[in-house]
Design an enzyme around this catalytic site. Structure first.
Site, short mmCIF file in Angstrom:
data_model
loop_
_atom_site.label_atom_id
_atom_site.label_comp_id
_atom_site.label_asym_id
_atom_site.label_seq_id
_atom_site.Cartn_x
_atom_site.Cartn_y
_atom_site.Cartn_z
N GLY A 148 0.82 -1.20 0.00
CA GLY A 148 0.00 0.00 0.00
C GLY A 148 0.85 1.25 0.00
CE LYS B 10 0.11 4.57 8.11
NZ LYS B 10 -1.24 4.91 8.63
CE LYS C 265 -3.34 12.84 0.82
NZ LYS C 265 -4.26 13.99 1.00
CD GLU C 266 -0.55 12.64 5.24
OE1 GLU C 266 -0.98 11.91 6.14
OE2 GLU C 266 -1.11 13.68 4.87
CG ASP D 64 -7.37 12.99 8.08
OD1 ASP D 64 -7.94 13.92 7.48
OD2 ASP D 64 -6.49 12.29 7.57
CG PHE E 244 -9.59 8.99 0.52
CD1 PHE E 244 -9.65 8.37 -0.71
CD2 PHE E 244 -10.05 10.29 0.64
CE1 PHE E 244 -10.16 9.03 -1.82
CE2 PHE E 244 -10.57 10.96 -0.46
CZ PHE E 244 -10.62 10.33 -1.69
CG ASN E 245 -9.32 7.79 6.94
OD1 ASN E 245 -10.53 7.82 7.07
ND2 ASN E 245 -8.54 8.85 7.04
#
Length: 296
Positions: free
Chosen positions: A104, A125, A107-108, A231, A235-236
């Site tokens: 995966g 991660k 962006k971060e 957040d 997307f999460n």
């Protein structure tokens, strides 16, 4: 060869003194953007002649940045040398024993398959916060606002530490969240994440049920974990084939007693409501649910 694989190879090849020099630079970067050799020698507890030899070796290998335009020769870690330090620590601590394929990329962060000492596969991660991302991450800005200068490596470390702390708080709640196994610098080791981003799922069989599952998880984490995601969006949120839900990406979380808790919670709920209304024509009474949560 991907950067993390090269770093993993270097962990096996570098000597103990090389790691001490890299650690000395890391410590010196709290005070210097580019750390002078005498300071590296001091922090690494290695004689200057040995330090110079190790610095030349590491610089030639391409994992240090050197600057001689400052009136002295200074050294700075780059992302690859930070990877080396983190992987070395995680293997020394017997958190992981191997790193595998990339599974995966966001962006971060990058996420890789890794292996625990038991042989079980897990997720590694790697937080990689850049200047653009940093401007958008309120929590990290608050952490470092008083520092004279800042390394993006340190910002990535803060992001990883924050996420690991959240995962530890959430794990006992049994809400299908990743299990945290370990963390060092900008790397977090956790159980493998199942599911697909809800934003990329072609069609949900029962969108209303999925929405209810998301709201239920938000409520449990808010009430029993005292945590707000801060957040949350499409997307999460991951959805499995069975349409079970998993909330991921927790570095920006805040406590429920934060002065701005209401606005953070409201923003998370708005993002969810907008997504389901736009894509499935399903929504919930946001104001009513917000007040319900705040009264828990």
């Amino acid at each position: 060869m991907a950067q993390v694989f090269r770093a993993a190879h270097m962990v096996r090849e570098l000597e103990h003194e090389d790691i001490r020099v890299l650690t000395g630079i890391e410590l010196g970067m709290r005070r210097f953007e580019f750390v002078p050799m005498d300071q590296i020698s001091y922090y690494a507890r290695i004689p200057k002649s040995e330090t110079e030899y190790r610095l030349n070796k590491l610089h030639k290998s391409g994992i240090l940045q050197r600057n001689s335009q400052l009136g002295y020769v200074g050294y700075q870690l780059i992302s690859e040398s930070y990877d080396v330090l983190a992987l070395n620590a995680l293997t020394q601590q017997k958190v992981i024993i191997a790193v595998g394929d990339l599974i995966g990329r966001g962006k971060e962060s990058d996420v890789y398959i890794a292996k625990l000492p038991t042989g079980k596969e897990c997720a590694l991660k790697i937080h990689r916060i850049g200047q653009t991302s940093f401007r958008q991450i309120r929590k990290l800005r608050n952490y470092i606002q008083k520092r004279r200068h800042i390394s993006w490596l340190y910002v990535s470390r803060l992001s990883a530490e924050s996420e690991f702390e959240a995962l530890k708080k959430i794990e006992p709640l049994k809400v299908n969240s990743p299990i945290p196994y370990g963390q060092n610098r900008h790397m977090v080791v956790m159980s493998l994440i199942e599911g697909t981003e809800i934003s990329t799922v072609p069609e949900l069989a029962d969108p209303e049920e999925v929405l209810n599952k998301i709201l239920h998880q938000i409520e449990i984490i808010y009430e029993k974990g005292d945590i707000i995601h801060c957040d949350l969006g499409e997307f999460n949120l991951l959805v499995t084939l069975e349409e079970d839900v998993q909330i991921i990406d927790w570095p920006q979380w805040e406590s429920t007693d934060h002065p701005n808790a209401r606005s953070y919670l409201e923003r998370d709920l708005t993002n969810i409501n907008v997504f389901f209304r736009k894509n499935y024509g399903v929504e919930f009474d946001q104001e009513k649910y917000l007040e319900h949560l705040l009264q828990l």
